[in-house]
Write an enzyme that holds these catalytic residues in place. Structure first.
Site, PDB file in Angstrom:
ATOM      1  CE1 TYR A 110       0.074  -6.139 121.792  1.00  0.00           C
ATOM      2  CE2 TYR A 110      -1.215  -5.790 123.550  1.00  0.00           C
ATOM      3  CZ  TYR A 110      -1.143  -5.826 122.190  1.00  0.00           C
ATOM      4  OH  TYR A 110      -2.052  -5.698 121.427  1.00  0.00           O
ATOM      5  CG  ASN A 125       3.697  -8.147 110.004  1.00  0.00           C
ATOM      6  OD1 ASN A 125       2.787  -8.483 110.128  1.00  0.00           O
ATOM      7  ND2 ASN A 125       4.671  -8.461 109.103  1.00  0.00           N
ATOM      8  CG  HIS A 154      -1.924  -2.683 112.362  1.00  0.00           C
ATOM      9  ND1 HIS A 154      -2.483  -3.922 111.985  1.00  0.00           N
ATOM     10  CD2 HIS A 154      -2.887  -1.620 111.756  1.00  0.00           C
ATOM     11  CE1 HIS A 154      -3.298  -3.659 111.195  1.00  0.00           C
ATOM     12  NE2 HIS A 154      -3.329  -2.593 111.170  1.00  0.00           N
ATOM     13  CB  SER A 176      -5.880 -12.568 103.538  1.00  0.00           C
ATOM     14  OG  SER A 176      -6.287 -12.307 104.648  1.00  0.00           O
TER      15      SER A 176
END
Length: 239
Positions: A57, A91, A108, A176
């Protein structure tokens, strides 16, 4: 009688950030190709080798610092002058906020925040690009990335579903709709809500009504749609 400002809800995904130069989660490059996603982005990975997870990260954060919002992000910020806009994003970057969007729900997690491993309510803004082993919260426990990992619940999902139910207009961009549970948010939309899906490749979707497809990348499709929606709002007010 004063007209109510329409609520425009947006679901955004990695595609919009990719146009700003950010690798998608699964395409993050360099030495990380030797690792499966679950080895750097799951609660099991954190429990087994936390330093590796922190390094992963840290590298993503350093990359994200170099990115700037693109025309797609800016178009969504512009729409706030005409609509009540809420962005629900998959995102973890802060490009929507950088562009000027004021209401962003991160499903998220957020790359530039850390939280306590003892009390998940203790969340901190990171001052720099690195979060290291030994960095602790006010309770003395190790800080971890403020990210929703595989194997963890999505804490803001109920809020997101409530927002989707309240949408007068719904836009999908940069995703998607293959990642659960974000993909299931479509189930909470009223049938008569106008829906716009911006994608260079038309996604395969369950049968939904009142949907328009814009076959373009976010940086082209969103400015186009924004101008259409602004014109529509202006006509409504004139009428």
């Amino acid at each position: 009688m004063e007209r109510r400002t329409k609520h425009l809800v947006v679901l955004s995904g990695a595609g919009i950030s990719a146009e700003s130069g950010l690798s998608t989660f699964r395409d993050f490059n360099g030495l990380w190709h030797q690792y499966r996603i679950e080895e750097v982005a799951s609660i099991e990975a954190w429990n087994q080798h936390p330093r590796l997870v922190l390094d992963f990260y840290n590298e993503r954060r350093k990359q994200a610092i170099t990115a700037s919002p693109n025309a797609g992000h800016q178009a969504l910020a512009l729409l706030e002058q005409h609509y009540q806009v809420t962005i629900i994003t998959q995102n973890v970057d802060n490009l929507h906020e950088q562009a000027g969007s004021s209401s962003v729900v991160h499903l998220h997690g957020e790359l530039f925040k850390a939280r306590s491993t003892q009390d998940p309510e203790l969340v901190y803004q990171l001052e720099g690009p690195e979060l290291n082993w030994g960095d602790t919260c006010e309770l003395g426990s190790q800080l971890r990335p403020h990210i929703v990992w595989f194997g963890e619940e999505v804490p803001h999902f109920k809020r997101a579903a409530h927002l989707v139910r309240s949408a007068d207009i719904f836009i999908v961009v940069g995703t998607s709709l293959a990642v659960y549970p974000a993909s299931s948010l479509l189930n909470y939309l009223p049938e008569d809500t106008p829906k716009y899906i911006i994608d260079p490749r038309r996604p395969t979707l369950p049968r939904i009504s009142n949907v328009s497809f814009i076959q373009a990348v976010a940086s082209r499709g969103l400015p186009q749609l924004a101008q259409e929606l602004i014109a529509l709002q202006n006509l409504t007010h004139q009428g």
